[in-house]
Write a protein that holds these residues in place. Structure first.
Motif, PDB file in Angstrom:
ATOM      1  N   THR A 217      19.382  16.727-101.124  1.00 38.95           N
ATOM      2  CA  THR A 217      18.883  17.737-102.059  1.00 38.95           C
ATOM      3  C   THR A 217      19.965  18.341-102.950  1.00 38.95           C
ATOM      4  OG1 THR A 217      19.169  19.533-100.463  1.00 38.95           O
ATOM      5  CG2 THR A 217      17.050  18.376-100.446  1.00 38.95           C
ATOM      6  N   ASN A 218      21.202  17.881-102.836  1.00 34.94           N
ATOM      7  CA  ASN A 218      22.275  18.534-103.590  1.00 34.94           C
ATOM      8  C   ASN A 218      23.427  17.576-103.872  1.00 34.94           C
ATOM      9  OD1 ASN A 218      24.291  18.783-101.267  1.00 34.94           O
ATOM     10  ND2 ASN A 218      22.498  19.806-100.425  1.00 34.94           N
TER      11      ASN A 218
ATOM     12  N   GLN B 294      24.429  14.377-107.136  1.00 31.98           N
ATOM     13  CA  GLN B 294      23.138  14.651-106.506  1.00 31.98           C
ATOM     14  C   GLN B 294      22.254  13.423-106.680  1.00 31.98           C
ATOM     15  OE1 GLN B 294      21.251  18.427-107.289  1.00 31.98           O
ATOM     16  NE2 GLN B 294      19.204  17.515-107.218  1.00 31.98           N
TER      17      GLN B 294
ATOM     18  N   ARG C 122      16.115  22.080 -99.944  1.00 33.24           N
ATOM     19  CA  ARG C 122      15.787  22.591-101.277  1.00 33.24           C
ATOM     20  C   ARG C 122      15.918  24.115-101.317  1.00 33.24           C
ATOM     21  NH1 ARG C 122      11.353  19.346-104.810  1.00 33.24           N
ATOM     22  NH2 ARG C 122      12.201  17.240-104.519  1.00 33.24           N
TER      23      ARG C 122
ATOM     24  N   SER D 206      19.699  24.941-101.456  1.00 32.00           N
ATOM     25  CA  SER D 206      20.302  24.382-102.665  1.00 32.00           C
ATOM     26  C   SER D 206      19.853  25.095-103.934  1.00 32.00           C
ATOM     27  CB  SER D 206      19.970  22.892-102.774  1.00 32.00           C
ATOM     28  OG  SER D 206      20.518  22.164-101.694  1.00 32.00           O
TER      29      SER D 206
END
Length: 395
Positions: free
Chosen positions: A164-165, A187, A270, A273
């Motif tokens: 997610t990052n 990402q 999420r 992040s």
């Protein structure tokens, strides 16, 4: 309410058999695949499932499996050498594994085009071992000589949410320090959440990964930079983890439990992040895994109840919400008790001494924890003496 920015998220395919569509995600960004994984994923046959999907759709690929459980700069250098041998032109890096694989693969995506030396500045600066922080020194300083290679994430665990990052952790070999790096360009451009790829995960690994997801959600929800978007994701991740982690640990072939835990992990990722980031549990856990090789999620499971008690007065209302999300009373103490009960149920209720640490290590662990940038958004900022006391309680 804290200000926050919602950025576009990658295409995320969720569901049984979704890895079959991997080639389509690759073709959106290149035509050749450098697949980064580890020996465990390879030996479990999961890597073959992924590469078979690429072969069926005519994608050229090669694999690199030289990633340690806590990836090092040496792993990155070996991966860069292998990738350059394969050729970086039109290459996409496909990350097949847990957080260690993804962190290592992301850094390879930075370093292969620009060189190891150029990317060394991507590591976030360390904090001084002091209560006062010079925030002017915290901006990332990396200037890369070439664009990063695109990455695609295929998680085989449910916990790290590294998909997610654009950040990660790499252990520096010379002093066994875990260093944080960040670059939005690495990402993943696409994410494939196929629960069938997690079915073979052993119970112990399933448990520590699940506690990692739970910690992500709790720290995001209680961060000083929390926001309403992250709050919703974090609370749902806590609900799903409390409900499904024991079942995934008890019966690893339960695809529904595996599916729900994959989603829980992703939601928690999420959540943190989107701005909240993490806090003191991670800051105290990182040095333990770096110095003693303990699984990241296990170090978090060990430290989480102690840090929650330390934070109790600062975020009691939010901990009450955590308690309710875990199916306990809407009460902050009930939340801590529910976390401890869950940890005992899945077998992660270990002490630092069980992980190889001793009282003589507390000073070094404390120094490293206070240097970790991830500590900044913790709801109650600790002194050196208070961090040392937390380690003593967990010993």
């Amino acid at each position: 309410m804290n200000a926050f920015t919602l950025e576009p998220m990658p295409v995320t395919a969720v569901g049984e058999g979704s890895v079959a569509g991997l080639a389509g995600h690759v073709r959106a960004h290149g035509s050749r695949c450098f697949v980064v994984s580890d020996p465990g994923v390879r030996d479990a046959g999961v890597l073959d499932t992924v590469t078979d999907a690429l072969t069926r759709d005519g994608i050229e690929w090669t694999t690199f499996v030289g990633v340690d459980p806590n990836p090092t700069d040496a792993n990155v250098a070996a991966g860069v050498e292998a990738l350059r041998g394969f050729g970086i032109d039109d290459a996409v890096i496909v990350l097949v594994g847990g957080g260690s694989v993804m962190d290592c693969g992301k850094y390879i995506a930075m370093a292969a085009p620009s060189g190891i030396e150029d990317t060394s500045l991507a590591f976030s600066p360390e904090l001084d071992d002091a209560d006062q922080i010079d925030f002017a020194t915290l901006a990332p300083a990396a200037v890369l000589s070439a664009p990063c290679l695109p990455t695609i994430a295929v998680p085989t665990t449910s916990g790290t949410a590294s998909e997610t990052n654009g950040g990660g952790l790499i252990t520096r070999s010379e002093d066994h320090r875990k260093l944080t790096f960040i670059n939005p360009d690495v990402q993943p451009r696409a994410v494939v959440l196929d629960p069938l790829l997690t079915v073979g995960l052993p119970p112990g690994v399933t448990a520590v990964c699940g506690m990692d997801a739970l910690t992500h959600a709790i720290e995001a929800y209680t961060s000083t930079a929390s926001n309403p978007y992250a709050d919703g994701l974090a609370l749902q991740a806590i609900r799903l983890t409390g409900r499904w982690l024991p079942e995934a640990v008890a019966d690893g072939s339960d695809v529904e439990a595996r599916s729900q835990m994959q989603v829980a992990s992703h939601l928690a990722g999420r959540a943190f992040s989107s701005g909240p980031l993490l806090g003191l549990v991670h800051a105290t856990g990182h040095p333990v895994s770096a110095l003693f090789g303990a699984a990241h999620g296990q170090t978090l499971a060990t430290m989480l109840p102690h840090v929650m008690r330390f934070n109790l007065e600062a975020v009691s209302d939010r901990y009450a919400d955590v308690g309710a999300a875990l199916g306990a009373d809407h009460d902050p103490l009930a939340a801590i008790e529910a976390v401890e009960k869950l940890s005992a149920t899945v077998g992660t209720n270990l002490r630092l001494s069980d992980l190889g640490a001793a009282a003589r290590d507390i000073d070094a662990l404390t120094t490293d924890a206070l240097r970790d940038l991830i500590i900044l958004n913790t709801p109650r900022y600790p002194s050196r003496e208070e961090v040392g006391a937390l380690y003593e309680l967990a010993m």
